[in-house]
Design a protein around this motif. Structure first.
Motif, mmCIF file in Angstrom:
data_model
loop_
_atom_site.group_PDB
_atom_site.id
_atom_site.type_symbol
_atom_site.label_atom_id
_atom_site.label_comp_id
_atom_site.label_asym_id
_atom_site.label_seq_id
_atom_site.Cartn_x
_atom_site.Cartn_y
_atom_site.Cartn_z
ATOM 1 N N UNK A 1 49.893 36.719 45.045
ATOM 2 C CA UNK A 1 50.689 36.160 46.158
ATOM 3 C C UNK A 1 49.999 36.047 47.503
ATOM 4 N N UNK A 2 48.309 36.616 47.526
ATOM 5 C CA UNK A 2 47.530 36.561 48.405
ATOM 6 C C UNK A 2 46.293 35.893 48.258
ATOM 7 N N UNK A 3 45.743 35.902 47.262
ATOM 8 C CA UNK A 3 44.292 35.173 46.696
ATOM 9 C C UNK A 3 44.861 34.047 45.923
ATOM 10 N N UNK A 4 44.493 32.852 46.399
ATOM 11 C CA UNK A 4 44.410 31.376 45.548
ATOM 12 C C UNK A 4 43.365 31.519 44.644
ATOM 13 N N UNK A 5 43.392 31.600 43.433
ATOM 14 C CA UNK A 5 42.220 31.620 42.475
ATOM 15 C C UNK A 5 41.529 30.369 42.660
ATOM 16 N N UNK A 6 40.246 30.535 42.820
ATOM 17 C CA UNK A 6 39.335 29.349 42.769
ATOM 18 C C UNK A 6 39.226 28.798 44.375
ATOM 19 N N UNK A 7 40.141 29.255 45.163
ATOM 20 C CA UNK A 7 40.188 28.667 46.552
ATOM 21 C C UNK A 7 39.810 29.704 47.493
ATOM 22 N N UNK A 8 40.509 30.805 47.517
ATOM 23 C CA UNK A 8 40.284 31.857 48.783
ATOM 24 C C UNK A 8 39.391 32.939 47.778
ATOM 25 N N UNK A 9 39.220 32.965 46.613
ATOM 26 C CA UNK A 9 38.598 34.039 46.031
ATOM 27 C C UNK A 9 39.007 33.854 44.280
ATOM 28 N N UNK A 10 38.612 34.848 43.702
ATOM 29 C CA UNK A 10 38.616 34.765 42.347
ATOM 30 C C UNK A 10 39.621 35.905 41.805
ATOM 31 N N UNK A 11 40.547 35.728 40.992
ATOM 32 C CA UNK A 11 41.283 36.634 40.082
ATOM 33 C C UNK A 11 40.798 36.663 38.682
ATOM 34 N N UNK A 12 40.508 37.873 38.218
ATOM 35 C CA UNK A 12 39.915 37.806 36.926
ATOM 36 C C UNK A 12 40.212 39.131 36.255
ATOM 37 N N UNK A 13 40.093 39.184 34.771
ATOM 38 C CA UNK A 13 40.951 40.380 34.207
ATOM 39 C C UNK A 13 40.139 41.729 33.931
ATOM 40 N N UNK A 14 38.885 41.531 33.990
ATOM 41 C CA UNK A 14 37.737 42.549 33.928
ATOM 42 C C UNK A 14 36.601 42.342 34.694
ATOM 43 N N UNK A 15 35.757 43.598 34.702
ATOM 44 C CA UNK A 15 34.620 43.756 35.570
ATOM 45 C C UNK A 15 33.747 42.626 35.403
ATOM 46 N N UNK A 16 33.403 42.254 33.852
ATOM 47 C CA UNK A 16 32.338 41.418 33.694
ATOM 48 C C UNK A 16 32.697 40.089 34.150
ATOM 49 N N UNK A 17 33.948 39.604 34.071
ATOM 50 C CA UNK A 17 34.437 38.366 34.496
ATOM 51 C C UNK A 17 34.429 38.271 35.942
ATOM 52 N N UNK A 18 34.571 39.444 36.593
ATOM 53 C CA UNK A 18 34.395 39.488 38.307
ATOM 54 C C UNK A 18 33.119 39.367 38.802
ATOM 55 N N UNK A 19 32.258 40.079 37.871
ATOM 56 C CA UNK A 19 30.915 40.014 38.180
ATOM 57 C C UNK A 19 30.256 38.473 38.083
ATOM 58 N N UNK A 20 30.952 37.629 36.925
ATOM 59 C CA UNK A 20 30.482 36.281 36.749
ATOM 60 C C UNK A 20 31.031 35.452 37.883
ATOM 61 N N UNK A 21 32.168 35.700 38.550
ATOM 62 C CA UNK A 21 32.812 34.921 39.450
ATOM 63 C C UNK A 21 31.936 35.290 40.765
ATOM 64 N N UNK A 22 31.740 36.433 41.100
ATOM 65 C CA UNK A 22 31.068 37.020 42.234
ATOM 66 C C UNK A 22 29.626 36.060 42.180
ATOM 67 N N UNK A 23 28.993 35.923 41.208
ATOM 68 C CA UNK A 23 27.716 35.111 41.200
ATOM 69 C C UNK A 23 27.893 33.788 41.747
ATOM 70 N N UNK A 24 29.202 33.481 41.660
ATOM 71 C CA UNK A 24 29.324 32.120 42.202
ATOM 72 C C UNK A 24 30.264 31.963 43.366
ATOM 73 N N UNK A 25 30.188 32.976 44.284
ATOM 74 C CA UNK A 25 31.078 32.818 45.326
ATOM 75 C C UNK A 25 30.786 32.113 46.410
ATOM 76 N N UNK A 26 29.856 31.710 46.508
ATOM 77 C CA UNK A 26 29.060 30.813 47.427
ATOM 78 C C UNK A 26 29.801 29.278 47.463
ATOM 79 N N UNK A 27 30.306 29.122 46.399
ATOM 80 C CA UNK A 27 30.879 27.731 46.103
ATOM 81 C C UNK A 27 32.244 27.724 46.813
ATOM 82 N N UNK A 28 32.732 28.725 47.182
ATOM 83 C CA UNK A 28 34.064 28.688 48.037
ATOM 84 C C UNK A 28 33.839 28.320 49.667
ATOM 85 N N UNK A 29 34.846 27.872 50.058
ATOM 86 C CA UNK A 29 34.810 27.258 51.410
ATOM 87 C C UNK A 29 35.541 28.165 52.229
ATOM 88 N N UNK A 30 34.698 28.847 53.385
ATOM 89 C CA UNK A 30 35.282 29.961 54.021
ATOM 90 C C UNK A 30 36.143 29.469 55.051
#
Length: 373
Positions: free
Chosen positions: A303-332
């Protein structure tokens, strides 16, 4: 019981573009006795109460805050205990605090209770004064059992749709998301060479998971967390301290100004909570600073984070780590815009004022008073 009259300073909120057509209401607000209002450091519930009471006054109504004596909020204040009880609140102190609050607030039009025990004490509620209650915590079975017999006499407020779904046995009157004074937060550029964990030193909050995720993604992480209680210190010693190093630093608990600066400069907020958190104030604070949020998709996070727009919602730690590596693609800018549109104090206050008016049977509810989604 003691009291101090309102100081009535100039509001720190900008005037609303909508002027609700409502009669003036005298609104009693009951805060927990754990932390002063406003909180000097940790205290999400207390921060929300501080913002709400300021907003009530800004819109021309008269708040009366029942809190602890060391609170410094400029509204009219009443209290039984001079000092905050700390967390967790001793049950007998919390019980007396709630009982005294209802005894004191017999001269208001409506009462808004933010404690856990007060809503169940219907025998102590002043006759003829409607009571609303915000449930700030997880709806555990014992709480649901205590509230179910009285929820037809108390207007229950959920802080997320997920929280309401988690307690189908309760009749919630409305869902009102928390809000923050977005003007106190400005967008940062994320130029700090770190990602951030911000919260409480507690296993379900997951500081140790945040370190693991950041390390897998190749990011330095700062851990800013409250650590008062023995259980928090034990968790830190066993799970967090062994993980610290040159790329993972614990910087302690931070105050409001330092918190905002940390969020502004962080590349992302890593918030790997493993419980059904009913809201998550730190996430909207992060978005208000333009900082994306990475979290698991449990509780109110979707309800707070729009996945792929204002952050990433992922099911496990490995997936969050992969998403974090791409975080600079998001628009602040998108993060900041979401906080301003959806999670402002003004929006939260207007929803509460509409509820109070409805509880009092007012027919003068302006269209600008936003109703529940």
């Amino acid at each position: 019981m003691r009291q101090e009259p309102a100081k009535r300073p100039e509001s720190r909120f900008a005037a609303s573009p909508v002027k609700p057509s409502l009669p003036t209401m005298r609104i009693g607000v009951i805060a927990p006795c754990a932390v002063p209002i406003p909180p000097p450091r940790y205290g999400g519930i207390e921060m929300v109460i501080d913002q709400l009471v300021h907003g009530i006054a800004t819109h021309g109504h008269e708040p009366v805050l029942f809190t602890v004596g060391e609170s410094t909020h400029p509204a009219e204040r009443r209290w039984s205990f001079d000092k905050a009880a700390g967390t967790p609140e001793p049950p007998m102190l919390a019980l007396r605090h709630s009982r005294d609050a209802y005894k004191s607030l017999r001269d208001v039009d409506v009462i808004h209770d933010h404690t856990s025990v007060g809503p169940t004490m219907v025998g102590s509620h002043p006759a003829g004064i409607p009571v609303s209650a915000t449930l700030h915590g997880e709806c555990i079975p014992s709480q649901v059992d205590a509230l179910a017999p009285v929820d037809d006499r108390v207007s229950l407020i959920a802080i997320s749709h997920d929280q309401r779904r988690s307690a189908p046995g309760l009749r919630f009157r409305q869902v009102i998301h928390h809000g923050i004074d977005v003007e106190q937060y400005s967008e940062g550029d994320g130029s700090g060479d770190y990602v951030l964990f911000l919260g409480r030193m507690e296993p379900t909050k997951g500081a140790h998971r945040a370190i693991d995720i950041a390390r897998k993604a190749g990011h330095r992480i700062l851990i800013a967390a409250k650590m008062w209680e023995p259980s928090e210190r034990a968790y830190f010693r066993e799970y967090v301290e062994p993980r610290l190093g040159s790329d993972a630093e614990y910087i302690g608990e931070v105050g409001p100004e330092q918190k905002i600066e940390l969020l502004q400069n962080a590349r992302a907020l890593v918030n790997p909570i493993r419980w059904r958190e009913p809201f998550g104030l730190v996430m909207i604070e992060s978005l208000a600073c333009g900082t994306p949020v990475l979290a698991f998709p449990g509780g109110a996070a979707p309800e707070i984070v729009d996945d792929g727009v204002t952050g990433y919602l992922r099911d496990d730690e490995d997936e969050l780590a992969d998403a974090l590596a791409a975080v600079d693609r998001l628009n602040r800018d998108d993060c900041r815009d979401a906080a301003v549109r959806r999670f402002s104090t003004e929006r939260m206050v207007l929803r509460h004022l509409a509820l109070y008016a409805a509880m009092l049977g007012s027919e003068q509810i302006n269209d600008g008073l936003i109703q529940a989604e």
